[in-house]
Design a protein around this motif. Structure first.
Motif, short mmCIF file in Angstrom:
data_model
loop_
_atom_site.label_atom_id
_atom_site.label_comp_id
_atom_site.label_asym_id
_atom_site.label_seq_id
_atom_site.Cartn_x
_atom_site.Cartn_y
_atom_site.Cartn_z
N LEU A 28 45.34 39.63 39.65
CA LEU A 28 45.66 40.58 38.82
C LEU A 28 46.79 40.70 37.78
CD1 LEU A 28 45.06 43.29 38.55
CD2 LEU A 28 46.44 43.32 40.54
N LYS A 211 42.42 49.64 31.54
CA LYS A 211 42.00 48.70 31.83
C LYS A 211 41.35 49.44 33.53
CE LYS A 211 44.80 44.94 34.20
NZ LYS A 211 44.94 43.75 33.34
N ILE A 213 39.25 47.86 37.14
CA ILE A 213 39.73 47.36 38.15
C ILE A 213 37.98 48.08 39.10
CG2 ILE A 213 40.40 45.57 39.68
CD1 ILE A 213 43.17 46.27 37.96
N ILE A 220 38.39 41.17 43.40
CA ILE A 220 37.84 42.11 42.55
C ILE A 220 36.55 41.42 41.81
CG2 ILE A 220 38.57 42.01 39.64
CD1 ILE A 220 41.07 42.45 41.30
N GLU A 223 36.54 43.72 36.00
CA GLU A 223 37.79 44.05 35.22
C GLU A 223 37.51 43.87 33.88
OE1 GLU A 223 41.84 43.09 34.52
OE2 GLU A 223 41.26 41.76 36.57
#
Length: 246
Positions: A28, A211, A213, A220, A223
């Protein structure tokens, strides 16, 4: 990693015992001025990820960088960097035996060595900004839930952080108090504050986030921009999740 990257997480894992994989390989990055909304079902690792970013939870493996410094290095003075990362929890965590003003000024005086006058001037400036200057001398027990959470946000802002982490900041509030906290968070986002927000408020994620996620099973899964996440999700777990919560 660019010079505008505030947080970068690489191959992050957090295991509790042999069987519980709260985080199972998370990558990330959050750029300066971004608002990253982290959504997903309960138990997906969202809060664990947030707590790992400032090492309230020690990762099992992987790396976390904040403004280019590796927080997970044993050589790093994590307390120095924590002063630059504000965190707001579900349950306010105000000191019940201290007034609102004392709650806000404690960390700047102890950690940043500000004088009482400096700390109180900054605290009152922030309280005026959120419409709570008249509550400066109140005790936490005299505040509503929404007021307590706004004070908790002000307390974090008093340290002039470069990053704000919000761990489901409205989940402990009565429904009628949620709006006042989200309004403050919208204003913070509008001012350019870099934010990572674990939230169940899909409206906030859709309207305010740069954004979104989506996490499930410690990873994740997707995204993307709010528009793409909410209008054209590609991951089947995300489609199922949105079908249940929207």
């Amino acid at each position: 990693m660019t010079t505008d990257t505030v947080v970068e997480v690489r191959s992050l894992k957090k295991h509790f015992g042999a069987s519980i994989k709260a985080l199972d390989g998370v990558d990330l990055s959050i750029e300066r001025g971004e608002v990253a909304a982290i959504i997903g079902p309960s138990g997906s690792g969202k809060s664990t990820l947030l707590r790992c970013i400032n090492l309230l939870e020690r990762p099992s493996s992987g790396q976390i960088f904040f403004e280019g410094c590796e927080l997970t290095s044993p050589k790093t003075d994590i307390n120095y960097y924590r002063e630059r990362i504000g965190m707001v929890f579900q349950h306010f965590n105000l000191f019940p035996h201290k007034t609102v003003l004392d709650n806000i000024t404690l960390a700047p005086r102890k950690l940043k060595k500000q004088s009482r006058e400096q700390a109180e001037e900054r605290a009152m400036e922030l309280l005026r900004r959120v419409g709570l200057a008249d509550r400066a001398k109140a005790w936490p027990s005299q505040l509503s839930g929404g007021q307590k959470q706004r004070i908790a946000i002000v307390r974090a802002l008093a340290m002039d952080p470069q990053l704000m982490l919000f761990d489901e900041p409205t989940s402990a509030l009565d429904p009628e108090m949620v709006g006042e906290v989200l309004d403050l968070m919208r204003a913070l986002a509008g001012s350019g504050m870099t934010m990572a927000v674990v939230t169940h408020e899909m409206g906030f994620a859709r309207e305010v986030a740069s954004k979104v996620i989506f996490m499930a099973d410690g990873i994740i899964r997707e995204e993307d921009s709010p528009e793409r996440i909410f209008s054209a999700p590609s991951d089947p777990r995300l489609r199922d999740f949105l079908h249940k919560v929207l």
